[in-house]
Design an enzyme around this catalytic site. Structure first.
Site, PDB file in Angstrom:
ATOM      1  N   HIS B 133      -1.754   4.288   2.584  1.00  0.00           N
ATOM      2  CA  HIS B 133      -1.202   5.490   2.756  1.00  0.00           C
ATOM      3  C   HIS B 133      -1.726   6.526   1.523  1.00  0.00           C
ATOM      4  O   HIS B 133      -1.867   7.653   1.880  1.00  0.00           O
ATOM      5  CB  HIS B 133       0.300   5.407   2.687  1.00  0.00           C
ATOM      6  CG  HIS B 133       1.016   6.662   2.704  1.00  0.00           C
ATOM      7  ND1 HIS B 133       1.068   7.629   4.123  1.00  0.00           N
ATOM      8  CD2 HIS B 133       1.965   7.324   2.005  1.00  0.00           C
ATOM      9  CE1 HIS B 133       1.734   8.736   3.800  1.00  0.00           C
ATOM     10  NE2 HIS B 133       2.409   8.717   2.634  1.00  0.00           N
ATOM     11  N   ARG B 138      -4.743  11.262  -0.013  1.00  0.00           N
ATOM     12  CA  ARG B 138      -5.466  11.589  -1.198  1.00  0.00           C
ATOM     13  C   ARG B 138      -6.883  11.720  -1.191  1.00  0.00           C
ATOM     14  O   ARG B 138      -7.698  12.228  -1.884  1.00  0.00           O
ATOM     15  CB  ARG B 138      -5.263  10.904  -2.387  1.00  0.00           C
ATOM     16  CG  ARG B 138      -3.542  10.993  -2.650  1.00  0.00           C
ATOM     17  CD  ARG B 138      -2.849  12.157  -2.742  1.00  0.00           C
ATOM     18  NE  ARG B 138      -1.626  12.477  -3.255  1.00  0.00           N
ATOM     19  CZ  ARG B 138      -0.830  13.631  -3.786  1.00  0.00           C
ATOM     20  NH1 ARG B 138      -1.229  14.507  -3.619  1.00  0.00           N
ATOM     21  NH2 ARG B 138       0.493  13.444  -3.927  1.00  0.00           N
TER      22      ARG B 138
END
Lengths: 138, 198
Positions: B133, B138
């Site tokens: 995730h 990111r």
């Protein structure tokens, strides 16, 4: 209930020591890690100073157990802790995982045969920490 | 900046012990610990928003900040704009910090004058699912440059250690086959997919 530790972070106590020293040392964590791996006595010395109330240093690891238990027995464990994770496998088997902090918190709250077995399951992987848990939980 | 995977729980013994064939279903049970070094405090503030991770960070209460001007992260945009004002403010902050410490102000109070640019290092541990995730969010082109560069280094380390699990990791457009950013999409999905193709 039967439990068996089937996988864990290697060099568990080295990681606890790196975590302890990272917060107060100006050295980089990877440098601390290298130095500690080369000096097992230093690892024991640092880890034996561990204060369990600063529990986050016990979180940089993962322990995975294979558990044989009924659904009710697993539910009982799950209701006693929110930080142990379960996956149902086939034939009354479960995969359970968490870190040393989850184990310490659970063992502090629960005076059960299961909690005792859980603590003893890390005796080889983390002998200094196991001895410390045993001193606290009897 | 540097990211190094210090330790992780291997997939192989877990697959063997459980007989589970779908490696991805074991991700929540696997843990990954990274040494994250010489990032800015601005970046570490973003990191700790990933609440399911564990962090042990260098403490400004205990570690004295010496030579601040050598221990700051300077954004490329600031460098490009000349950076003189930035350097001057950092120099002044470093001097003010030192004066306060010299006058007996505890480090935990003197640090209030330190900038977000001040370097920090930390240990970060995530389970495999959370790490996937983290990469999804990111590594996105819309992520801030410093945390994206950090995630990029971490992905390289994770792929080296467990290619079976992390060759499929990347920004969400790479993982999902579509961009979940809606009207905020960067419109450069193919570029991202090509970049992260294992």
């Amino acid at each position: 209930m039967r439990i068996k530790l089937v996988a864990h972070t290697p060099d568990l106590e080295a990681m606890v020591a790196v975590s302890m020293l990272t917060t107060t040392s100006g050295a980089q964590p990877s440098t601390l890690h290298e130095r500690l791996l080369a000096n097992p006595e230093r690892i024991r010395e640092v880890v034996s100073r561990l204060e369990v109330q600063h529990g986050n240093v016990l979180e940089h690891n993962r322990l995975v157990w294979l558990v044989e238990a009924t659904g009710d027995e697993v539910l009982d464990v799950m209701l006693g802790t929110r930080v142990l994770l379960f996956t149902r496998l086939e034939g009354g088997r479960w995969l359970m995982s968490g870190n040393l902090r989850a184990l310490a918190d659970y063992a502090k709250q629960k005076d059960t045969e299961f909690a005792s077995r859980l603590v003893d399951s890390v005796k080889d992987a983390a002998p200094t920490i196991h001895a410390s848990f045993r001193r606290r939980t009897g | 900046m540097k990211a190094k995977l210090l330790s992780y729980t291997s997939l192989a013994p877990l697959k063997e012990a459980t007989g589970v064939l779908d490696a991805r279903s074991l991700l929540p049970h696997l843990g990954y610990t990274f040494a994250v070094e010489r990032i800015s405090r601005a970046c570490s503030h973003q990191l700790v928003r990933h609440r399911v991770a564990s962090f042990s960070q260098q403490s400004q209460r205990y570690i004295v900040m010496k030579r601040l001007n050598e221990r700051v992260v300077t954004p490329p945009s600031v460098e490009k704009a000349g950076g003189d004002e930035f350097k001057e403010l950092v120099k002044e902050a470093g001097e003010a910090y030192q004066r306060l410490v010299d006058r007996g102000v505890p480090k935990e109070d003197a640090r209030f004058v330190l900038p977000n640019a001040a370097e920090t290092s930390l240990l970060m541990t995530m389970d495999g699912r959370s790490l996937l995730h983290f990469f999804g969010l990111r590594l996105c082109n819309r992520a801030q440059w410093e945390i994206r560069a950090l995630a990029d280094e971490m992905l390289g380390e994770a792929r080296k250690a467990e290619p079976e699990l992390f060759n499929a990791a990347g920004p969400y457009c790479y993982q999902l086959g579509h961009c979940p950013e809606g009207r905020f999409t960067c419109g450069r999905m193919q570029e991202a997919v090509d970049r992260y193709k294992a």
